[in-house]
Write a protein that holds these residues in place. Structure first.
Motif, PDB file in Angstrom:
ATOM      1  N   TYR A 106     -28.209 -10.627  57.120  1.00 45.58           N
ATOM      2  CA  TYR A 106     -29.333 -10.766  56.189  1.00 45.58           C
ATOM      3  C   TYR A 106     -29.008 -10.163  54.829  1.00 45.58           C
ATOM      4  N   LEU A 107     -28.442  -8.970  54.842  1.00 48.57           N
ATOM      5  CA  LEU A 107     -28.153  -8.274  53.582  1.00 48.57           C
ATOM      6  C   LEU A 107     -26.951  -8.856  52.853  1.00 48.57           C
ATOM      7  N   ASN A 108     -26.247  -9.789  53.472  1.00 51.57           N
ATOM      8  CA  ASN A 108     -25.115 -10.429  52.818  1.00 51.57           C
ATOM      9  C   ASN A 108     -25.406 -11.854  52.345  1.00 51.57           C
ATOM     10  N   VAL A 109     -26.438 -12.488  52.890  1.00 51.13           N
ATOM     11  CA  VAL A 109     -26.714 -13.876  52.493  1.00 51.13           C
ATOM     12  C   VAL A 109     -28.030 -14.030  51.735  1.00 51.13           C
ATOM     13  N   ALA A 110     -28.882 -13.014  51.760  1.00 51.99           N
ATOM     14  CA  ALA A 110     -30.162 -13.114  51.058  1.00 51.99           C
ATOM     15  C   ALA A 110     -29.937 -13.259  49.554  1.00 51.99           C
ATOM     16  N   GLU A 111     -30.753 -14.084  48.923  1.00 51.72           N
ATOM     17  CA  GLU A 111     -30.673 -14.266  47.473  1.00 51.72           C
ATOM     18  C   GLU A 111     -31.230 -13.023  46.797  1.00 51.72           C
ATOM     19  N   THR A 112     -30.427 -12.386  45.974  1.00 53.85           N
ATOM     20  CA  THR A 112     -30.842 -11.150  45.316  1.00 53.85           C
ATOM     21  C   THR A 112     -31.031 -11.304  43.809  1.00 53.85           C
ATOM     22  N   GLY A 113     -30.824 -12.498  43.298  1.00 57.49           N
ATOM     23  CA  GLY A 113     -31.008 -12.754  41.875  1.00 57.49           C
ATOM     24  C   GLY A 113     -30.585 -14.164  41.546  1.00 57.49           C
ATOM     25  N   ILE A 114     -30.648 -14.535  40.298  1.00 54.71           N
ATOM     26  CA  ILE A 114     -30.266 -15.888  39.876  1.00 54.71           C
ATOM     27  C   ILE A 114     -28.779 -16.098  40.134  1.00 54.71           C
ATOM     28  N   GLY A 115     -28.467 -16.997  41.059  1.00 55.16           N
ATOM     29  CA  GLY A 115     -27.086 -17.266  41.415  1.00 55.16           C
ATOM     30  C   GLY A 115     -26.389 -16.101  42.096  1.00 55.16           C
ATOM     31  N   THR A 116     -27.136 -15.147  42.594  1.00 55.64           N
ATOM     32  CA  THR A 116     -26.587 -13.919  43.174  1.00 55.64           C
ATOM     33  C   THR A 116     -27.027 -13.786  44.621  1.00 55.64           C
ATOM     34  N   TYR A 117     -26.080 -13.506  45.506  1.00 54.23           N
ATOM     35  CA  TYR A 117     -26.379 -13.445  46.935  1.00 54.23           C
ATOM     36  C   TYR A 117     -25.758 -12.204  47.563  1.00 54.23           C
ATOM     37  N   GLY A 118     -26.559 -11.510  48.334  1.00 54.21           N
ATOM     38  CA  GLY A 118     -26.086 -10.354  49.065  1.00 54.21           C
ATOM     39  C   GLY A 118     -26.307  -9.040  48.349  1.00 54.21           C
ATOM     40  N   ALA A 119     -26.274  -7.969  49.138  1.00 53.67           N
ATOM     41  CA  ALA A 119     -26.548  -6.635  48.617  1.00 53.67           C
ATOM     42  C   ALA A 119     -25.506  -6.183  47.602  1.00 53.67           C
ATOM     43  N   GLU A 120     -24.238  -6.441  47.896  1.00 49.40           N
ATOM     44  CA  GLU A 120     -23.180  -5.956  47.011  1.00 49.40           C
ATOM     45  C   GLU A 120     -23.261  -6.619  45.639  1.00 49.40           C
ATOM     46  N   ALA A 121     -23.373  -7.949  45.614  1.00 50.23           N
ATOM     47  CA  ALA A 121     -23.465  -8.659  44.335  1.00 50.23           C
ATOM     48  C   ALA A 121     -24.723  -8.247  43.583  1.00 50.23           C
ATOM     49  N   GLY A 122     -25.825  -8.027  44.313  1.00 53.47           N
ATOM     50  CA  GLY A 122     -27.065  -7.599  43.674  1.00 53.47           C
ATOM     51  C   GLY A 122     -26.948  -6.209  43.067  1.00 53.47           C
ATOM     52  N   ALA A 123     -26.338  -5.284  43.813  1.00 51.53           N
ATOM     53  CA  ALA A 123     -26.172  -3.923  43.302  1.00 51.53           C
ATOM     54  C   ALA A 123     -25.277  -3.902  42.064  1.00 51.53           C
ATOM     55  N   ARG A 124     -24.232  -4.715  42.083  1.00 54.18           N
ATOM     56  CA  ARG A 124     -23.342  -4.798  40.919  1.00 54.18           C
ATOM     57  C   ARG A 124     -24.080  -5.399  39.726  1.00 54.18           C
ATOM     58  N   ARG A 125     -24.900  -6.410  39.989  1.00 53.17           N
ATOM     59  CA  ARG A 125     -25.610  -7.096  38.907  1.00 53.17           C
ATOM     60  C   ARG A 125     -26.627  -6.179  38.241  1.00 53.17           C
ATOM     61  N   TYR A 126     -27.399  -5.468  39.052  1.00 53.45           N
ATOM     62  CA  TYR A 126     -28.521  -4.713  38.495  1.00 53.45           C
ATOM     63  C   TYR A 126     -28.181  -3.274  38.126  1.00 53.45           C
ATOM     64  N   PHE A 127     -27.293  -2.638  38.890  1.00 53.66           N
ATOM     65  CA  PHE A 127     -27.062  -1.212  38.691  1.00 53.66           C
ATOM     66  C   PHE A 127     -25.598  -0.872  38.407  1.00 53.66           C
ATOM     67  N   ASN A 128     -24.755  -1.888  38.375  1.00 55.91           N
ATOM     68  CA  ASN A 128     -23.330  -1.685  38.088  1.00 55.91           C
ATOM     69  C   ASN A 128     -22.708  -0.657  39.031  1.00 55.91           C
ATOM     70  N   LYS A 129     -23.074  -0.761  40.292  1.00 53.81           N
ATOM     71  CA  LYS A 129     -22.522   0.133  41.301  1.00 53.81           C
ATOM     72  C   LYS A 129     -22.442  -0.596  42.634  1.00 53.81           C
ATOM     73  N   SER A 130     -21.748  -0.004  43.576  1.00 54.02           N
ATOM     74  CA  SER A 130     -21.619  -0.594  44.905  1.00 54.02           C
ATOM     75  C   SER A 130     -22.922  -0.469  45.690  1.00 54.02           C
ATOM     76  N   ALA A 131     -23.119  -1.377  46.624  1.00 53.48           N
ATOM     77  CA  ALA A 131     -24.279  -1.289  47.508  1.00 53.48           C
ATOM     78  C   ALA A 131     -24.197  -0.076  48.417  1.00 53.48           C
ATOM     79  N   ALA A 132     -23.038   0.552  48.466  1.00 52.04           N
ATOM     80  CA  ALA A 132     -22.867   1.757  49.280  1.00 52.04           C
ATOM     81  C   ALA A 132     -23.473   2.987  48.619  1.00 52.04           C
ATOM     82  N   ASP A 133     -23.858   2.878  47.352  1.00 56.82           N
ATOM     83  CA  ASP A 133     -24.281   4.058  46.598  1.00 56.82           C
ATOM     84  C   ASP A 133     -25.682   3.931  46.004  1.00 56.82           C
ATOM     85  N   LEU A 134     -26.536   3.160  46.604  1.00 64.30           N
ATOM     86  CA  LEU A 134     -27.876   2.950  46.062  1.00 64.30           C
ATOM     87  C   LEU A 134     -28.786   4.143  46.326  1.00 64.30           C
TER      88      LEU A 134
END
Length: 223
Positions: free
Chosen positions: A143-171
């Motif tokens: 779920y956390l890897n395929v969910a749409e997290t933004g425009i053209g963005t999928y998954g927790a890692e891509a979302g964390a990079r897009r919004y916070f410029n960090k890994s999903a491991a450090d939220l």
């Protein structure tokens, strides 16, 4: 003629069951390469698969708090939530769903967006399959890897990079909560600069992260 038609449909059903079971077993072990939603996204695809061990527990607890508080105790279907959604929808106004994280994962991986009773029926079948074959931890990971997290963005890692410029491991709890708050409508809800109801909703989810941890509502993921 009738016998031939009946035989055809029996073979079709058996073939579908066998194929869906085979794909479900395969996806228990390998990352999902792409989904129908991704392929149909005219904004392109930005994604980066991460194991659950590399996703901050704050995000796991945030999506449980926001989307599915009974995730660890239901069998894939929250019947109370479904009945409530049906009753409220019958009263009119904004359409509400009663889907669990398991149902959303089944839809995101195997099917397409949109409604219809036929699709919901197949969604239920795949929900049963992933509950039995994958288990809760794998369902959450997918779920956390395929969910749409933004425009053209999928998954927790891509979302964390897009919004916070960090890994999903450090939220942080608040960052995780804001991502979870936007999940139902990621193209429309702001993650980095929420305001009004969305900001309050994110703050509420952030506060509930501690409750999820304290009450063991994430026990099936981290047991």
């Amino acid at each position: 003629m009738i016998a031939r038609v009946a035989t055809f449909f029996v073979k079709l059903i058996v073939g579908f069951v066998a194929l869906s079971l085979a794909v479900t077993i395969l996806y228990k072990f390998v990352p999902i390469p792409v989904t129908a939603t991704m392929l149909m996204d005219e904004n392109g695809i930005t994604k980066d698969w991460e194991s659950l061990a590399d996703i901050d527990p704050n995000l796991v607890r945030a999506v449980i708090a926001a989307e599915d508080g009974k995730f660890c105790t239901h069998d894939g279907f929250d019947r109370e939530a479904i009945e409530t959604a049906i009753r409220r929808n019958a009263e009119g106004g904004r359409i509400r769903g009663g889907s669990t994280i398991s149902q959303q994962t089944a839809k995101n991986v195997f099917l397409w967006q949109g409604g219809g009773f036929a699709r919901k029926g197949v969604e239920a079948w795949f929900t049963l399959l992933i509950e039995q074959v994958w288990g809760k931890r794998r369902i959450m990971e997918v779920y956390l890897n395929v969910a749409e997290t933004g425009i053209g963005t999928y998954g927790a890692e891509a979302g964390a990079r897009r919004y916070f410029n960090k890994s999903a491991a450090d939220l942080s709890p608040l960052e995780a909560a804001r991502m979870a708050a936007a999940l139902p409508l990621p193209k429309q809800r702001s993650v980095t600069n929420p305001s009004g109801w969305l900001q309050r909703h994110g703050n509420t989810i952030s506060a509930r992260i501690g409750v999820v941890s304290r009450d063991g509502l994430d026990a099936c993921v981290y047991q």
